[in-house]
Design a protein around this motif. Structure first.
Motif, short mmCIF file in Angstrom:
data_model
loop_
_atom_site.label_atom_id
_atom_site.label_comp_id
_atom_site.label_asym_id
_atom_site.label_seq_id
_atom_site.Cartn_x
_atom_site.Cartn_y
_atom_site.Cartn_z
N ASP A 239 0.24 -1.15 -0.01
CA ASP A 239 0.06 0.10 -0.03
C ASP A 239 0.98 1.24 0.01
O ASP A 239 0.25 2.63 -0.15
CB ASP A 239 -1.32 0.30 1.37
CG ASP A 239 -2.20 -1.17 1.51
OD1 ASP A 239 -2.09 -1.71 0.12
OD2 ASP A 239 -2.47 -1.18 2.41
N ARG A 262 -7.04 -0.20 9.49
CA ARG A 262 -7.21 0.48 7.57
C ARG A 262 -7.16 2.21 7.87
O ARG A 262 -8.00 2.40 9.20
CB ARG A 262 -9.04 0.83 7.63
CG ARG A 262 -8.53 0.43 5.77
CD ARG A 262 -9.56 -0.20 5.54
NE ARG A 262 -11.00 0.56 5.64
CZ ARG A 262 -11.79 -0.09 5.26
NH1 ARG A 262 -12.11 -0.87 4.18
NH2 ARG A 262 -12.88 -0.21 5.85
N TYR A 278 -7.87 2.98 0.26
CA TYR A 278 -8.13 3.02 1.65
C TYR A 278 -6.05 2.27 1.78
O TYR A 278 -5.61 1.52 1.20
CB TYR A 278 -8.82 2.08 2.47
CG TYR A 278 -9.84 2.25 3.00
CD1 TYR A 278 -9.94 2.83 3.84
CD2 TYR A 278 -11.13 2.13 1.61
CE1 TYR A 278 -11.95 3.88 4.16
CE2 TYR A 278 -12.10 2.07 2.19
CZ TYR A 278 -12.69 2.94 3.13
OH TYR A 278 -13.64 3.30 3.31
N ASP A 281 -5.60 -2.72 6.27
CA ASP A 281 -6.79 -4.19 6.14
C ASP A 281 -7.54 -3.89 7.42
O ASP A 281 -6.93 -3.01 8.40
CB ASP A 281 -6.38 -5.31 6.38
CG ASP A 281 -5.43 -5.57 5.13
OD1 ASP A 281 -5.98 -5.32 3.54
OD2 ASP A 281 -4.34 -6.63 5.26
N ASP A 282 -9.21 -4.11 7.59
CA ASP A 282 -9.95 -3.47 8.03
C ASP A 282 -10.42 -4.30 9.16
O ASP A 282 -11.33 -5.42 9.51
CB ASP A 282 -11.86 -3.20 7.96
CG ASP A 282 -12.04 -2.27 8.75
OD1 ASP A 282 -11.51 -1.59 10.17
OD2 ASP A 282 -13.17 -2.54 8.23
#
Length: 321
Positions: A239, A262, A278, A281-282
């Protein structure tokens, strides 16, 4: 012992920042740089039809003044007396660092939520973020605070340390001049897209190496804080490019991975929605305690960068004595 002399201003400046933070009651070089930027912006909007050219001229003037004046002052101080020079350079280094300031302002958000005071938290976060805070819920306020501490670990602490390591206090002033221009003019909206284009590109170039180096150091300190180093590295690899800036997501992605949360996503600036990807990770909801965690991450990363910067100063400049 004499080999330590080039590193003394850096060590003293870092210690002063750790103990006292920003001296708000005293004239601050960054504030003076900001006033110069605001003055030139106002004038150049009138006198330059080509605002991109105006922004380039503005950047050159601000950099020359911000680095040139300290260089002259330090040369005079060192010519008079070595101790006077070290003290003067230490104070300038102190002004260039913002670890305690970043900690204190972010912890105001933390303490406000501890007291169930959302509006105080919103007011506190508005002091350190550029986005519109009126639309943020509690989770959004915490997320914005964590993002800002993660990003400014580089902008406010480790990147200045990097440039002080290679250029002394003058190098730190040079960096902060460019970074301040980006903070004030680097918005991608109709008002700033032209006059802020060159200053923003300068900032991208100067932060390219420090932001990535900071991300690596941040990953390295994760085990000390019992954070997930493997996930921090994984999310960083995946990311770190999910941002309009080539540098901002470097440390944000490490933080998101280390904390298993996130970050980023859509945000409003000056009433305009900016769509963002985003980061992370959530795995779990953000929580107030994440503000404390990211501050510890910031401090340990900064200390590791300080050690490396001191070694650089000694190896490169200690031999010249």
């Amino acid at each position: 012992m004499k080999y330590l002399i080039p590193a003394l201003p850096l060590l003293i400046g870092f210690a002063l920042d750790a103990v006292f933070g920003d001296p708000y009651s005293m004239p601050h070089p960054i504030r003076l740089i900001g006033n110069l930027i605001a003055f030139l912006e106002k004038k150049f909007r009138k006198y330059f039809q080509n605002l991109r050219l105006g922004g380039a001229v503005l950047a050159v003037i601000v950099i020359l003044c911000s680095a040139g004046i300290p260089a002259i002052l330090l040369r005079i101080c060192y010519h008079i007396n070595l101790i006077l020079g070290i003290l003067a350079e230490s104070v300038i280094c102190y002004y260039m660092l913002a670890a305690l300031c970043l900690h204190d302002v972010s912890m105001k958000v933390y303490k406000a939520f501890q007291n169930h005071d959302t509006e105080s938290a919103r007011k506190a976060v508005s002091m350190i973020v550029g986005r519109d805070t009126a639309v943020l819920d509690d989770a959004g306020i915490v997320r914005a605070t964590v993002e800002t501490v993660a990003e400014n670990t580089s902008d406010g602490v480790t990147a200045p340390l990097f440039y002080i390591a290679v250029g002394g206090a003058v190098g730190g002033c040079f960096y902060k001049a460019v970074n301040t221009m980006d903070s004030m003019l680097g918005y991608r909206n109709e008002k700033y897209i032209n006059i802020g284009r060159i200053p923003a590109r300068f900032d991208d170039v100067l932060n390219f190496i420090p932001s990535r180096f900071t991300a690596v150091l941040m990953i390295a300190v994760c085990p000390v804080l019992k954070l997930d180093m493997k996930n921090a590295y994984r999310i960083w690899q995946r990311d770190r490019r999910k941002h309009a800036s080539p540098n901002s997501a470097q440390t944000e992605s490490v933080c998101a991975g280390a904390l298993h949360i996130r970050l980023a996503g859509n945000a409003y600036y000056f009433g305009e929605l900016h769509k963002k990807e985003y980061i992370g990770d959530d795995d779990r909801p953000v929580e107030n305690e994440d503000i404390r965690r990211v501050n510890w991450l910031m401090y340990l990363t900064s200390i590791l960068m300080l050690i490396i910067a001191v070694i650089i100063r000694i190896l490169i400049f200690g031999r010249l004595l």
